[in-house]
Enzyme design. Structure first.
Site, PDB file in Angstrom:
ATOM      1  N   GLY A 157       0.831  -1.189   0.000  1.00 47.60           N
ATOM      2  CA  GLY A 157       0.000   0.000   0.000  1.00 47.60           C
ATOM      3  C   GLY A 157       0.865   1.238   0.000  1.00 47.60           C
ATOM      4  CB  ILE A 159       3.342   2.047   4.703  1.00 49.54           C
ATOM      5  CG1 ILE A 159       2.464   3.013   5.501  1.00 49.54           C
ATOM      6  CG2 ILE A 159       4.636   1.736   5.460  1.00 49.54           C
ATOM      7  CD1 ILE A 159       1.886   2.416   6.780  1.00 49.54           C
ATOM      8  NE  ARG A 179      -7.295 -11.261  -0.396  1.00 47.88           N
ATOM      9  CZ  ARG A 179      -8.470 -11.124   0.196  1.00 47.88           C
ATOM     10  NH1 ARG A 179      -9.295 -10.166  -0.184  1.00 47.88           N
ATOM     11  NH2 ARG A 179      -8.823 -11.943   1.183  1.00 47.88           N
ATOM     12  CB  THR A 236       5.979  -0.953  10.550  1.00 49.89           C
ATOM     13  OG1 THR A 236       5.838  -1.164   9.131  1.00 49.89           O
ATOM     14  CG2 THR A 236       7.457  -0.903  10.909  1.00 49.89           C
ATOM     15  CD  GLU A 267       0.758  -2.508  19.742  1.00 53.17           C
ATOM     16  OE1 GLU A 267       0.152  -1.413  19.733  1.00 53.17           O
ATOM     17  OE2 GLU A 267       1.369  -2.944  18.760  1.00 53.17           O
ATOM     18  CG  HIS A 286       1.654   0.974  17.527  1.00 52.54           C
ATOM     19  ND1 HIS A 286       0.576   0.144  17.599  1.00 52.54           N
ATOM     20  CD2 HIS A 286       1.576   1.578  16.304  1.00 52.54           C
ATOM     21  CE1 HIS A 286      -0.140   0.237  16.488  1.00 52.54           C
ATOM     22  NE2 HIS A 286       0.453   1.097  15.686  1.00 52.54           N
TER      23      HIS A 286
END
Length: 329
Positions: A157, A159, A179, A236, A267, A286
């Site tokens: 995507g 990032i 995909r 990430t 988290e 994070h």
């Protein structure tokens, strides 16, 4: 003439004073107990009285909590992931769900690249080596070059796209799997490979998937066994994509040389979490999107989304516009 009461907003995300003041000028702001880590039982007591919620990923809004909110109009998340919100339930109840996509693409990509550098160059171990005063007595362990290595992106995507461009500039070969083929990326020299081939042939595997029923726990023993001895895993995206016990085993055995995690399954983790005592792992809280500039952009968008929804306007970003349309009908 009586004035309409201000809508009541539950604020479960820390904001700078000027943005909080913007909200307070147009809302009755209630700060969540325990800041942005409010326990569900405390949330449940507040939710029936609020029209909106501004929150982070640490605040879980399942169907049970949403159903306790008869006047709820919006859940505005300061972040991209929505796995902490039951979006279908919110949509059925006419609750808008907003987030802040795209603003942290380059910032999170920088974190992934930083983890690649840190692992390849043994930065944590070398830092400890110097601090321990052993530099004069021992030779430093050798690192590896990044140039010439292969980076495999599972998911591609915004990032992943930023990371791919930076990695290519540093001399890495970049491959990806998702995909649907991304022909524009392939035109830039990012080669498509099958999923198993990505794990088998990459020196670094970086995860860029959303968390859903299909991806939860989808990177585990089978995938780690496919990876090269001495390979590295970077995550990430979302911690729950990775089977953490399997990762701990493969790092402890030495099959993988290291892992860099900005996200974990649960988290925040404590010092007693097995990840903290696993060798050759770099842990971050994070913090991929946690730069001053990016966080400010995310906070500003969260405030705009919240106020628009509470005032009956379409927010800048809304993931379930059908809920807005239902409210207007």
């Amino acid at each position: 003439m009586s004035l309409s009461p201000k809508p009541r907003l539950l604020l479960a995300v820390p904001l700078p004073d000027d943005l909080t003041a913007q909200l307070e000028s147009r809302c009755e702001v209630v700060v969540a107990p325990s800041g942005h880590f409010p326990p569900p039982d405390q949330l449940g007591a507040l939710l029936p009285t609020v029209s909106g919620v501004a929150t982070t990923a640490y605040c879980k809004f399942n169907a049970d909590l949403i159903s306790r909110c008869p006047d709820l109009r919006v859940i505005a998340a300061c972040g991209v992931g929505l796995d902490h919100i039951d979006v279908p339930c919110a949509t059925r109840r006419g609750v808008l769900v907003c987030n802040t996509p795209g603003l942290q693409n380059s910032t999170v990509a920088e974190m992934a690249l930083a983890l690649i550098f840190a692992l390849a160059r043994n930065l944590p171990a070398n830092d400890a080596f110097v601090r321990a005063g052993t530099w004069r007595q021992h030779q430093v362990g050798l690192a590896i070059d990044i140039r010439g290595k292969r980076l495999g992106l599972l998911g591609l995507g915004g990032i992943g796209g930023y990371l791919a461009t930076a990695a290519q500039a540093l001399g890495l070969t970049v491959v990806y799997h998702k995909r649907s083929r991304d022909l524009a990326a392939e035109a830039r020299g990012i080669a498509y490979v099958e999923r198993d081939a990505l794990f088998r042939g990459s020196d670094f595997v970086s995860l860029h998937l959303p968390l859903n029923a299909e991806t939860r726990g989808s990177v585990g023993r089978r995938e780690f066994a496919l990876m090269k001895p001495g390979g590295f895993l970077i995550n990430t995206a979302r911690g729950s994509i990775v089977d953490e016990p399997a990762l701990i085993e493969v790092l402890t055995s030495g099959h993988l040389a290291g892992a860099g995690l900005d996200v974990m399954d649960a988290e925040p983790i404590g010092a007693d979490n097995p990840l903290c005592s696993t060798p050759n792992i770099i842990l971050q809280p994070h913090a991929g999107g946690a730069t001053r500039e990016t966080r400010r952009r995310m906070e500003e968008l969260t405030v705009r989304n919240t106020l628009a929804a509470l005032e009956g306007r379409m927010p800048d970003i809304v993931v379930n516009p059908e809920a807005f349309q239902a409210r207007q009908a």
